[in-house]
Write a protein that holds these residues in place. Structure first.
Motif, PDB file in Angstrom:
ATOM      1  N   THR A  32       4.843   0.140   4.950  1.00 38.75           N
ATOM      2  CA  THR A  32       4.341  -0.840   4.150  1.00 38.75           C
ATOM      3  C   THR A  32       4.760  -2.186   4.246  1.00 38.75           C
ATOM      4  O   THR A  32       4.603  -3.370   4.045  1.00 38.75           O
ATOM      5  CB  THR A  32       4.445  -0.564   2.962  1.00 38.75           C
ATOM      6  OG1 THR A  32       5.860   0.238   2.489  1.00 38.75           O
ATOM      7  CG2 THR A  32       3.375   0.919   3.130  1.00 38.75           C
ATOM      8  N   LEU A  57      -5.950  11.259  -0.128  1.00 42.45           N
ATOM      9  CA  LEU A  57      -5.845   9.827  -0.001  1.00 42.45           C
ATOM     10  C   LEU A  57      -5.598   9.023  -1.001  1.00 42.45           C
ATOM     11  O   LEU A  57      -5.911   9.723  -1.555  1.00 42.45           O
ATOM     12  CB  LEU A  57      -6.412   9.816   0.891  1.00 42.45           C
ATOM     13  CG  LEU A  57      -6.719  10.248   2.504  1.00 42.45           C
ATOM     14  CD1 LEU A  57      -8.598   9.618   2.923  1.00 42.45           C
ATOM     15  CD2 LEU A  57      -5.781   9.046   3.412  1.00 42.45           C
ATOM     16  N   GLU A  58      -4.826   8.231  -1.102  1.00 49.50           N
ATOM     17  CA  GLU A  58      -5.053   7.562  -2.427  1.00 49.50           C
ATOM     18  C   GLU A  58      -4.967   6.099  -2.764  1.00 49.50           C
ATOM     19  O   GLU A  58      -5.424   6.139  -2.036  1.00 49.50           O
ATOM     20  CB  GLU A  58      -3.339   7.694  -2.726  1.00 49.50           C
ATOM     21  CG  GLU A  58      -3.037   9.430  -3.132  1.00 49.50           C
ATOM     22  CD  GLU A  58      -1.325   8.806  -3.402  1.00 49.50           C
ATOM     23  OE1 GLU A  58      -0.239   9.542  -4.094  1.00 49.50           O
ATOM     24  OE2 GLU A  58      -1.155   8.401  -2.535  1.00 49.50           O
ATOM     25  N   ASP A  93      -4.716   2.332  -0.042  1.00 48.44           N
ATOM     26  CA  ASP A  93      -4.189   3.344   1.107  1.00 48.44           C
ATOM     27  C   ASP A  93      -5.173   2.807   1.910  1.00 48.44           C
ATOM     28  O   ASP A  93      -5.814   2.333   1.536  1.00 48.44           O
ATOM     29  CB  ASP A  93      -4.285   4.839   1.391  1.00 48.44           C
ATOM     30  CG  ASP A  93      -3.535   5.785   0.566  1.00 48.44           C
ATOM     31  OD1 ASP A  93      -1.803   4.863   0.112  1.00 48.44           O
ATOM     32  OD2 ASP A  93      -3.438   6.222   0.700  1.00 48.44           O
ATOM     33  N   CYS A 123       1.673   6.207  11.801  1.00 46.16           N
ATOM     34  CA  CYS A 123       1.914   4.921  10.117  1.00 46.16           C
ATOM     35  C   CYS A 123       2.254   3.936  10.556  1.00 46.16           C
ATOM     36  O   CYS A 123       3.070   3.606  11.916  1.00 46.16           O
ATOM     37  CB  CYS A 123       2.713   6.512   9.776  1.00 46.16           C
ATOM     38  SG  CYS A 123       1.907   7.409   8.267  1.00 46.16           S
ATOM     39  N   PRO A 150       1.161  -1.553   0.009  1.00 45.80           N
ATOM     40  CA  PRO A 150      -0.577   0.037  -0.539  1.00 45.80           C
ATOM     41  C   PRO A 150       1.095   1.395   0.270  1.00 45.80           C
ATOM     42  O   PRO A 150       1.636   1.533   0.794  1.00 45.80           O
ATOM     43  CB  PRO A 150      -1.369   0.110   1.347  1.00 45.80           C
ATOM     44  CG  PRO A 150      -0.411  -1.380   1.655  1.00 45.80           C
ATOM     45  CD  PRO A 150       0.581  -1.452   0.820  1.00 45.80           C
ATOM     46  N   GLY A 151       0.489   2.706  -0.705  1.00 50.07           N
ATOM     47  CA  GLY A 151       1.204   3.447  -0.241  1.00 50.07           C
ATOM     48  C   GLY A 151       1.351   3.755   0.881  1.00 50.07           C
ATOM     49  O   GLY A 151       2.598   4.754   1.160  1.00 50.07           O
ATOM     50  N   LYS A 152       0.116   3.974   1.612  1.00 48.60           N
ATOM     51  CA  LYS A 152       0.485   4.632   3.626  1.00 48.60           C
ATOM     52  C   LYS A 152      -0.514   3.356   4.223  1.00 48.60           C
ATOM     53  O   LYS A 152      -1.239   2.853   3.501  1.00 48.60           O
ATOM     54  CB  LYS A 152      -0.337   5.926   3.305  1.00 48.60           C
ATOM     55  CG  LYS A 152       0.434   6.554   2.499  1.00 48.60           C
ATOM     56  CD  LYS A 152      -0.444   7.963   2.848  1.00 48.60           C
ATOM     57  CE  LYS A 152      -1.608   8.942   2.248  1.00 48.60           C
ATOM     58  NZ  LYS A 152      -0.975   9.183   0.973  1.00 48.60           N
TER      59      LYS A 152
END
Length: 275
Positions: A101, A229-230, A233, A98, A69-71
């Protein structure tokens, strides 16, 4: 739909889970991240392909639905009973950290317990679809692609040795999620789901997502005020009471323990701990 990443000995493949089978979606998209980004265009073909012949789930390996995932964003202290057992006041503001990943782990892969202070946390995981910036609460449901079961594994000593929780939350294998993504259109109300965590068959956590202090739409509004947010995520939305660190005596995970996290309508993930 229930969308999975699986393999049968070769490279990971996309699939649609139908009953006790997974129907391959070969050629539909490069991977789950690509599928999420192009879902509006690919959904009709995916639904058609899902009517094909499937492989028994018992005979395939399920991977983390999204490999990288990106974030991975996670909120702390977001159920009243967990706040109480932690001995702190209800936060006035959302508490975010956070998980890196590299912590991603498959839904049934072993979890590493490199120290004597590793703990479990069952959580509802939101998978971002459309995403964006400055998403209001009313628009937040449209930003979610789907939902998973997650276990916000935590190394408590590393978590609390500094004010920043990132290291204690980011050990390798400490972000298992899955077993697949249930698309948002199949979850009528994400704030009315039973969730549980068992360790060696003993019930440790049991609650309902209606008890979230900050609900998922508020979380998305808050996060998207600060960052974009992408697609793909992940948002770990908080854990209820019953964590090992709050038990008397404390009950941390050890090699050989089996941790099972389950959420109503989404399935279950299960892992054996290893040194």
């Amino acid at each position: 739909m229930k969308l999975a990443t699986f393999s049968t000995g070769g490279a990971p493949r996309l699939g649609a889970v139908v009953g006790d089978t997974v129907v391959p979606l070969d050629g539909l998209a490069a991977d789950m991240m690509d599928l999420i980004k192009r879902w509006d265009d690919l959904k009709p073909r995916a639904e058609q392909m899902a009517r094909g012949e499937g492989l028994l789930l018992a005979e395939v390996r399920l991977h983390a639905p999204i490999a990288r995932p990106g974030k991975i964003l996670a909120i702390g202290l977001n159920y009243a009973d967990h706040i109480a057992e932690s001995g702190v006041e209800t936060p006035a503001n959302q508490v975010w950290f956070c998980k890196h990943t590299t912590a991603v782990n498959g839904p049934f892969d072993p979890i590493e317990v490199p120290t004597a202070f590793c703990d479990y946390e069952v959580e509802l995981v939101a998978v971002i679809g459309a995403g964006g910036r400055h998403i209001g609460k009313d628009d937040a449901p449209a930003a979610v692609f789907g939902w998973c079961v997650g276990n916000d594994m935590t190394e408590r000593m590393w978590q609390h040795r500094t004010p920043q929780w990132m290291l204690g939350k980011s050990f390798d294998t400490h972000a298992p999620f899955g077993p697949w993504i249930v698309t948002a259109d199949e979850v009528a109300d994400p704030h009315a789901l039973e969730l549980t965590c068992d360790v060696n068959g003993e019930r440790r956590q049991a609650s309902n997502t209606r008890h979230l202090v900050f609900n998922v739409w508020e979380q998305i509004e808050h996060l998207s005020f600060a960052m974009t947010l992408e697609p793909g995520d992940l948002i770990f939305t908080g854990t209820p009471g019953g964590v090992g660190a709050a038990m008397n005596p404390r009950q941390f995970l050890k090699a050989g323990d089996v941790v099972r996290c389950e959420i109503e309508g989404l399935g279950a993930i299960e892992a054996t701990c290893q040194a």
